[in-house]
Design a protein around this motif. Structure first.
Motif, PDB file in Angstrom:
ATOM      1  N   GLU A   1      -8.842 -19.074  58.065  1.00 15.23           N
ATOM      2  CA  GLU A   1      -8.553 -18.193  59.189  1.00 15.23           C
ATOM      3  C   GLU A   1      -7.947 -16.901  58.657  1.00 15.23           C
ATOM      4  O   GLU A   1      -7.451 -16.858  57.531  1.00 15.23           O
ATOM      5  CB  GLU A   1      -7.596 -18.869  60.181  1.00 15.23           C
ATOM      6  N   SER A   2      -7.982 -15.868  59.495  1.00 14.31           N
ATOM      7  CA  SER A   2      -7.405 -14.585  59.105  1.00 14.31           C
ATOM      8  C   SER A   2      -5.918 -14.771  58.848  1.00 14.31           C
ATOM      9  O   SER A   2      -5.266 -15.607  59.477  1.00 14.31           O
ATOM     10  CB  SER A   2      -7.601 -13.556  60.216  1.00 14.31           C
ATOM     11  N   GLY A   3      -5.403 -13.973  57.957  1.00 11.04           N
ATOM     12  CA  GLY A   3      -3.975 -14.085  57.675  1.00 11.04           C
ATOM     13  C   GLY A   3      -3.626 -13.385  56.387  1.00 11.04           C
ATOM     14  O   GLY A   3      -4.286 -12.417  55.984  1.00 11.04           O
ATOM     15  N   GLU A   4      -2.587 -13.916  55.739  1.00 10.31           N
ATOM     16  CA  GLU A   4      -2.040 -13.237  54.581  1.00 10.31           C
ATOM     17  C   GLU A   4      -2.200 -14.071  53.318  1.00 10.31           C
ATOM     18  O   GLU A   4      -1.944 -15.283  53.312  1.00 10.31           O
ATOM     19  CB  GLU A   4      -0.549 -12.969  54.823  1.00 10.31           C
ATOM     20  N   LEU A   5      -2.617 -13.429  52.264  1.00 11.41           N
ATOM     21  CA  LEU A   5      -2.613 -14.032  50.931  1.00 11.41           C
ATOM     22  C   LEU A   5      -1.412 -13.462  50.193  1.00 11.41           C
ATOM     23  O   LEU A   5      -1.229 -12.245  50.153  1.00 11.41           O
ATOM     24  CB  LEU A   5      -3.894 -13.682  50.173  1.00 11.41           C
ATOM     25  N   GLU A   6      -0.598 -14.337  49.643  1.00  7.40           N
ATOM     26  CA  GLU A   6       0.597 -13.888  48.950  1.00  7.40           C
ATOM     27  C   GLU A   6       0.573 -14.418  47.522  1.00  7.40           C
ATOM     28  O   GLU A   6       0.245 -15.587  47.293  1.00  7.40           O
ATOM     29  CB  GLU A   6       1.833 -14.407  49.693  1.00  7.40           C
ATOM     30  N   PHE A   7       0.901 -13.561  46.579  1.00 11.78           N
ATOM     31  CA  PHE A   7       0.868 -13.931  45.167  1.00 11.78           C
ATOM     32  C   PHE A   7       2.268 -13.751  44.603  1.00 11.78           C
ATOM     33  O   PHE A   7       2.898 -12.711  44.796  1.00 11.78           O
ATOM     34  CB  PHE A   7      -0.143 -13.053  44.411  1.00 11.78           C
TER      35      PHE A   7
ATOM     36  N   ILE B   1       1.182 -23.116  49.927  1.00 15.01           N
ATOM     37  CA  ILE B   1       0.732 -22.955  48.538  1.00 15.01           C
ATOM     38  C   ILE B   1      -0.637 -23.633  48.382  1.00 15.01           C
ATOM     39  O   ILE B   1      -0.771 -24.834  48.607  1.00 15.01           O
ATOM     40  CB  ILE B   1       1.748 -23.550  47.550  1.00 15.01           C
ATOM     41  N   VAL B   2      -1.653 -22.854  48.037  1.00  8.89           N
ATOM     42  CA  VAL B   2      -2.995 -23.433  47.881  1.00  8.89           C
ATOM     43  C   VAL B   2      -3.394 -23.549  46.410  1.00  8.89           C
ATOM     44  O   VAL B   2      -4.309 -24.290  46.071  1.00  8.89           O
ATOM     45  CB  VAL B   2      -4.058 -22.614  48.648  1.00  8.89           C
ATOM     46  N   PHE B   3      -2.691 -22.829  45.538  1.00  5.14           N
ATOM     47  CA  PHE B   3      -2.997 -22.897  44.109  1.00  5.14           C
ATOM     48  C   PHE B   3      -1.756 -22.422  43.354  1.00  5.14           C
ATOM     49  O   PHE B   3      -1.108 -21.462  43.762  1.00  5.14           O
ATOM     50  CB  PHE B   3      -4.187 -21.982  43.779  1.00  5.14           C
ATOM     51  N   SER B   4      -1.409 -23.129  42.270  1.00  6.21           N
ATOM     52  CA  SER B   4      -0.293 -22.652  41.453  1.00  6.21           C
ATOM     53  C   SER B   4      -0.553 -22.981  39.995  1.00  6.21           C
ATOM     54  O   SER B   4      -1.425 -23.801  39.673  1.00  6.21           O
ATOM     55  CB  SER B   4       1.033 -23.244  41.939  1.00  6.21           C
TER      56      SER B   4
ATOM     57  N   LYS C   1      -0.065 -18.257  47.930  1.00  4.98           N
ATOM     58  CA  LYS C   1       0.143 -18.816  49.270  1.00  4.98           C
ATOM     59  C   LYS C   1      -0.885 -18.211  50.218  1.00  4.98           C
ATOM     60  O   LYS C   1      -1.179 -17.015  50.147  1.00  4.98           O
ATOM     61  CB  LYS C   1       1.546 -18.485  49.780  1.00  4.98           C
ATOM     62  N   TYR C   2      -1.390 -19.062  51.101  1.00  8.12           N
ATOM     63  CA  TYR C   2      -2.347 -18.628  52.120  1.00  8.12           C
ATOM     64  C   TYR C   2      -1.711 -18.986  53.457  1.00  8.12           C
ATOM     65  O   TYR C   2      -1.529 -20.175  53.739  1.00  8.12           O
ATOM     66  CB  TYR C   2      -3.674 -19.355  51.898  1.00  8.12           C
TER      67      TYR C   2
ATOM     68  N   THR D   1       6.052 -10.028  43.609  1.00  9.96           N
ATOM     69  CA  THR D   1       5.103 -10.475  44.620  1.00  9.96           C
ATOM     70  C   THR D   1       4.098  -9.383  44.952  1.00  9.96           C
ATOM     71  O   THR D   1       4.335  -8.205  44.735  1.00  9.96           O
ATOM     72  CB  THR D   1       5.815 -10.883  45.927  1.00  9.96           C
ATOM     73  N   HIS D   2       2.991  -9.844  45.479  1.00  6.40           N
ATOM     74  CA  HIS D   2       1.968  -8.950  46.005  1.00  6.40           C
ATOM     75  C   HIS D   2       1.353  -9.691  47.188  1.00  6.40           C
ATOM     76  O   HIS D   2       1.129 -10.889  47.118  1.00  6.40           O
ATOM     77  CB  HIS D   2       0.906  -8.683  44.928  1.00  6.40           C
ATOM     78  N   SER D   3       1.128  -8.984  48.289  1.00  4.19           N
ATOM     79  CA  SER D   3       0.463  -9.677  49.390  1.00  4.19           C
ATOM     80  C   SER D   3      -0.585  -8.771  50.003  1.00  4.19           C
ATOM     81  O   SER D   3      -0.490  -7.542  49.913  1.00  4.19           O
ATOM     82  CB  SER D   3       1.466 -10.150  50.437  1.00  4.19           C
ATOM     83  N   GLN D   4      -1.590  -9.381  50.565  1.00  2.57           N
ATOM     84  CA  GLN D   4      -2.613  -8.588  51.252  1.00  2.57           C
ATOM     85  C   GLN D   4      -3.222  -9.384  52.388  1.00  2.57           C
ATOM     86  O   GLN D   4      -3.188 -10.616  52.410  1.00  2.57           O
ATOM     87  CB  GLN D   4      -3.665  -8.088  50.266  1.00  2.57           C
ATOM     88  N   GLU D   5      -3.747  -8.628  53.363  1.00  2.00           N
ATOM     89  CA  GLU D   5      -4.330  -9.249  54.553  1.00  2.00           C
ATOM     90  C   GLU D   5      -5.753  -9.695  54.271  1.00  2.00           C
ATOM     91  O   GLU D   5      -6.476  -9.053  53.508  1.00  2.00           O
ATOM     92  CB  GLU D   5      -4.338  -8.247  55.714  1.00  2.00           C
TER      93      GLU D   5
END
Lengths: 160, 110
Positions: free
Chosen positions: B85-91, B61-64, B56-57, B102-106
């Motif tokens: 844009e700036s934000g969070e990537l969530e896996f 959901i941008v890719f699954s 998720k961006y 889950t794992h997320s990063q800025e």
């Protein structure tokens, strides 16, 4: 010649006994192993995903990045990339991968979006034996493309 | 499962707008195929795999990926995402047993 072999600790008799036992064990493993998928099972899995859409030849559009020979079937690198601008008007929705010689034909489905930027992904798969890998791309305009490639497997990857 | 699955992600911390970023992910998981037999009892070992992965961006959901038992242990997935844009990537990884890892990063976009 026989002297050299003895020096290496392998006599002709020893060689025959060892190899013979090995292939018997391998044959037993194969006989006891789970049923293998075939092309018909691939078609069945595929039709569940794409319905009755007809797949066009995708050899020019889908690039499969696979080893010709995989020494270890437990972890075979699989890369796919599809020619597509990946804009909201024209992008790859799905890319499905099947294997026709595994116990089950399904391997993986990648779901892209225009925000993927590139219709490209990679993973690692298990292959039980030498077989064909079938890749099917579903585009945003409804077109379906299909291609395949063979991977030779030296040691199968289904445990035992 | 011997250990709790541990996600590992290699994704850029910053990118320029419009840049296509390569993201590499891996999670430690046995991916028990359901085809193997227990050597002692001869019984089939029940299937337990990661069956779905999502990226998720900023919540979208941008890719699954749908994963099947033919995916190797410690499933590795590499793919691309366009920086906007700036934000969070969530896996997010979904296990057969219902667990979600889950794992997320800025991500800073300039």
């Amino acid at each position: 010649m026989s002297k050299q072999m003895t020096a290496a600790g392998i006599t002709r008799r020893h060689f025959i006994v060892t190899v013979g036992a090995g292939s018997a064990a391998a044959a037993a493993l194969i006989a006891a192993g789970p049923a293998k998928a075939d092309l018909a099972m691939v078609e069945e899995s595929l039709s569940k995903l794409i319905g009755d859409a007809t797949a066009e030849d995708g050899a020019e559009i889908i690039r499969l990045d696979l080893p010709q020979i995989a020494e270890n079937g437990n972890t075979v690198p699989l890369g796919v990339s599809i020619d597509s601008p990946m804009t909201p008007d024209s992008y790859v929705r799905h890319l499905h991968v099947f294997a026709d010689g595994n116990p089950r034909p399904d391997v993986v489905s990648f779901h892209f979006s225009p925000k993927s930027g590139l219709a490209e992904a990679s993973t690692r798969m298990r292959l039980a034996q030498t077989q064909n890998i079938v890749a099917v791309a579903e585009m945003s305009d409804g077109k379906v493309y299909r291609t395949q490639a063979e991977v030779k497997v030296t040691i199968g990857g289904c445990g035992g | 499962m011997a250990k709790k699955p541990k996600p590992r992600v290699k994704a850029p911390k910053s990118a320029s707008a419009g840049e296509v970023m390569e993201i590499k992910t891996l999670i430690s998981h046995e991916m028990e195929s359901g085809q193997r037999k227990d050597r002692a009892t001869g019984e089939l070992i029940p299937r337990q795999i990661i069956n779905k992965f999502e990226c998720k961006y900023n919540g979208e959901i941008v890719f699954s990926v749908d994963l099947h038992p033919a995916i190797s242990a410690n499933p590795y997935v590499a793919f691309y995402v366009t920086a906007e844009e700036s934000g969070e990537l969530e896996f997010i990884w979904h296990d057969d047993n219902g667990e979600i890892y889950t794992h997320s990063q800025e991500l800073a976009v300039t």
